[in-house]
Scaffold this motif. Sequence first.
Motif, short mmCIF file in Angstrom:
data_model
loop_
_atom_site.label_atom_id
_atom_site.label_comp_id
_atom_site.label_asym_id
_atom_site.label_seq_id
_atom_site.Cartn_x
_atom_site.Cartn_y
_atom_site.Cartn_z
N TYR A 1 103.29 -29.71 -23.95
CA TYR A 1 102.91 -28.64 -23.03
C TYR A 1 104.05 -28.30 -22.07
O TYR A 1 104.39 -27.14 -21.88
CB TYR A 1 101.66 -29.07 -22.26
N ASP A 2 104.63 -29.34 -21.46
CA ASP A 2 105.67 -29.09 -20.45
C ASP A 2 106.93 -28.47 -21.04
O ASP A 2 107.68 -27.79 -20.34
CB ASP A 2 106.03 -30.41 -19.73
N GLN A 3 107.15 -28.72 -22.33
CA GLN A 3 108.37 -28.21 -22.98
C GLN A 3 108.20 -26.81 -23.55
O GLN A 3 109.11 -26.29 -24.20
CB GLN A 3 108.80 -29.17 -24.11
N THR A 4 107.04 -26.21 -23.34
CA THR A 4 106.77 -24.89 -23.92
C THR A 4 106.68 -23.85 -22.82
O THR A 4 106.10 -24.13 -21.77
CB THR A 4 105.43 -24.94 -24.70
N ASN A 5 107.24 -22.66 -23.03
CA ASN A 5 107.06 -21.62 -22.02
C ASN A 5 106.36 -20.39 -22.62
O ASN A 5 106.18 -20.28 -23.84
CB ASN A 5 108.39 -21.25 -21.35
N VAL A 6 105.93 -19.51 -21.72
CA VAL A 6 105.13 -18.36 -22.11
C VAL A 6 105.89 -17.46 -23.09
O VAL A 6 105.30 -16.92 -24.04
CB VAL A 6 104.68 -17.58 -20.87
N ALA A 7 107.21 -17.35 -22.90
CA ALA A 7 108.00 -16.49 -23.80
C ALA A 7 107.88 -16.97 -25.25
O ALA A 7 107.73 -16.17 -26.18
CB ALA A 7 109.47 -16.49 -23.35
N GLU A 8 107.94 -18.28 -25.44
CA GLU A 8 107.83 -18.82 -26.80
C GLU A 8 106.45 -18.57 -27.40
O GLU A 8 106.31 -18.27 -28.59
CB GLU A 8 108.07 -20.33 -26.78
N ILE A 9 105.41 -18.73 -26.55
CA ILE A 9 104.05 -18.52 -27.03
C ILE A 9 103.88 -17.07 -27.48
O ILE A 9 103.37 -16.80 -28.58
CB ILE A 9 103.01 -18.85 -25.92
N ALA A 10 104.35 -16.15 -26.64
CA ALA A 10 104.24 -14.72 -26.97
C ALA A 10 105.00 -14.41 -28.25
O ALA A 10 104.49 -13.73 -29.15
CB ALA A 10 104.75 -13.89 -25.80
N ALA A 11 106.23 -14.95 -28.35
CA ALA A 11 107.05 -14.67 -29.52
C ALA A 11 106.35 -15.14 -30.80
O ALA A 11 106.29 -14.43 -31.79
CB ALA A 11 108.42 -15.35 -29.37
N ARG A 12 105.81 -16.35 -30.76
CA ARG A 12 105.18 -16.85 -31.97
C ARG A 12 103.93 -16.05 -32.34
O ARG A 12 103.60 -15.90 -33.52
CB ARG A 12 104.81 -18.33 -31.82
N ALA A 13 103.25 -15.52 -31.32
CA ALA A 13 102.06 -14.70 -31.60
C ALA A 13 102.43 -13.28 -31.99
O ALA A 13 101.56 -12.47 -32.32
CB ALA A 13 101.14 -14.70 -30.38
N GLY A 14 103.72 -12.95 -31.89
CA GLY A 14 104.17 -11.60 -32.26
C GLY A 14 103.83 -10.55 -31.22
O GLY A 14 103.64 -9.37 -31.56
N VAL A 15 103.76 -10.95 -29.95
CA VAL A 15 103.50 -9.97 -28.89
C VAL A 15 104.54 -10.16 -27.78
O VAL A 15 105.33 -11.11 -27.80
CB VAL A 15 102.08 -10.11 -28.28
N THR A 16 104.54 -9.25 -26.80
CA THR A 16 105.47 -9.38 -25.68
C THR A 16 104.89 -10.31 -24.61
O THR A 16 103.68 -10.57 -24.59
CB THR A 16 105.70 -8.01 -25.01
N GLU A 17 105.77 -10.78 -23.74
CA GLU A 17 105.30 -11.58 -22.60
C GLU A 17 104.31 -10.80 -21.75
O GLU A 17 103.36 -11.35 -21.20
CB GLU A 17 106.48 -11.99 -21.71
N ARG A 18 104.58 -9.50 -21.64
CA ARG A 18 103.69 -8.63 -20.86
C ARG A 18 102.26 -8.66 -21.41
O ARG A 18 101.29 -8.68 -20.66
CB ARG A 18 104.27 -7.22 -20.94
N THR A 19 102.17 -8.66 -22.74
CA THR A 19 100.84 -8.76 -23.37
C THR A 19 100.19 -10.10 -23.05
O THR A 19 98.99 -10.17 -22.77
CB THR A 19 100.96 -8.58 -24.90
#
Lengths: 185, 185
Positions: A25-43
Motif C-alpha cells: 500500500y505505502d509503495q503505491t501512488n494514485v498515479a499508478e492506480i489510475a494508469a493501470r485502470a486506464g484513466v487519468t488521475e483527475r478521474t
Amino acid sequence: MPRWSPGAQDRLVQSALDLFDEQGYDQTNVAEIAARAGVTERTYYRHFTDKREVLFGTFGDLTEQLSTAVTAAPEDASALRAAQVGLTTLAEALGDQPRDRARQRSRVLAATASLRERELLKMEAWTSAVASALRGRDVPDDIAQIAAATAIGAFQVAFRRWTGPGRAPGLVKCLDEAFSQARSL
Amino acid sequence: MPRWSPGAQDRLVQSALDLFDEQGYDQTNVAEIAARAGVTERTYYRHFTDKREVLFGTFGDLTEQLSTAVTAAPEDASALRAAQVGLTTLAEALGDQPRDRARQRSRVLAATASLRERELLKMEAWTSAVASALRGRDVPDDIAQIAAATAIGAFQVAFRRWTGPGRAPGLVKCLDEAFSQARSL
C-alpha cells in the motif's frame, strides 16, 4: 483513452487492490492506480478523495442501508433480530462482489496498520449505526449497545469465514450461522 | 525535588489527565506533565515511552490478566461465562480507580481522534486475547470469536454506564448486569 468511461470506478478499485497486493500500500501512488485502470488521475479524484478511500468508498452508502434496514425490520422483531435484518442487507451487498476480491482486500488490510485502524473505525461506526437505529425502535440504550456489539461481532466472524481458506458457503449463509451461534452462547 | 519518588507514576497520570482535560491533548507536552507532577522529564520517560502512553500504560498487564483469568475459569464454564470471568478481573482492576478519574479519561479520549483510535486498537487486542484464551479451552474458533465480541461489547456498555452521568453501581456490578442483558438478547 476516454476521460471517463462506464465501469471506471470498478476498474480503479481492482487496479488499486492488485497494486497494493503486489507491491504494498505505502509503495503505491494514485498515479499508478489510475494508469493501470486506464484513466487519468483527475478521474481517480472524481471517484475517491484520496488513496485510502479506494478501499472504503462504498462505506457511507452501506451505513445508510444498514440503518434503514434495522429501522424497517418487523415491528415484533427482538433487538438482536432487528440488528440481524440490518446486517443481512450488508451481507447481500458485500456478498455480491467476487470472493477473491474480498480476500484480496482482507490481505491488503492485514498487511497495513493504518488501513486496519480505518477498518476498526468503520466497524465502530456500524456498531453505532445499529445501536442508534435500535434506540429508534424504543430498545433501551444498554440493550441496543450490547445487541449491536454482538451483531457486528457475528458479522465479522461471518466475513472472516467467507473470505478465509476452505469452502465456506455464501456470505448471507455464513451470517445466518454466526447469528445462530450468537444465540446459543 | 527528588529524582524519583514513590507514587510518581500515579502523579504523572493524574497530572496528564488534568492538563489534557484543561487545555487539550495536542496542546500539552511531556515537560508540562512532568513539571506538574513534580518530577523530571527523565522520570516521565522511565515510566512511559511517549505522551500517549500515560493514558494506556497499564494496558499490557491488563491484557495478560485477562487471558490468564479466561484460561483459569472453571472447566465446565461455557465460552461466554469464561469470557465473563476474564472481564470481571479487568472490572475489578479498573473499578478500583476513582470514578472521577475514569470519567476524566473518557472525556479526554472523546475529545481526541488519535486517542479514540488507540482505544479501538486496545479493544481489538482484548477481543483477540479473549478469543485466543477460549480457543485454548477447546472452544471452536467461530464460537470463540463471537463470545469474545459479545463479552467486549458487554464490557464497553458496563464501562460507559459506570462512567456516565447518574448514580451507577460499581463497575463489577455494571458488568454483571451487562452480561445478563447479553444472555437475554
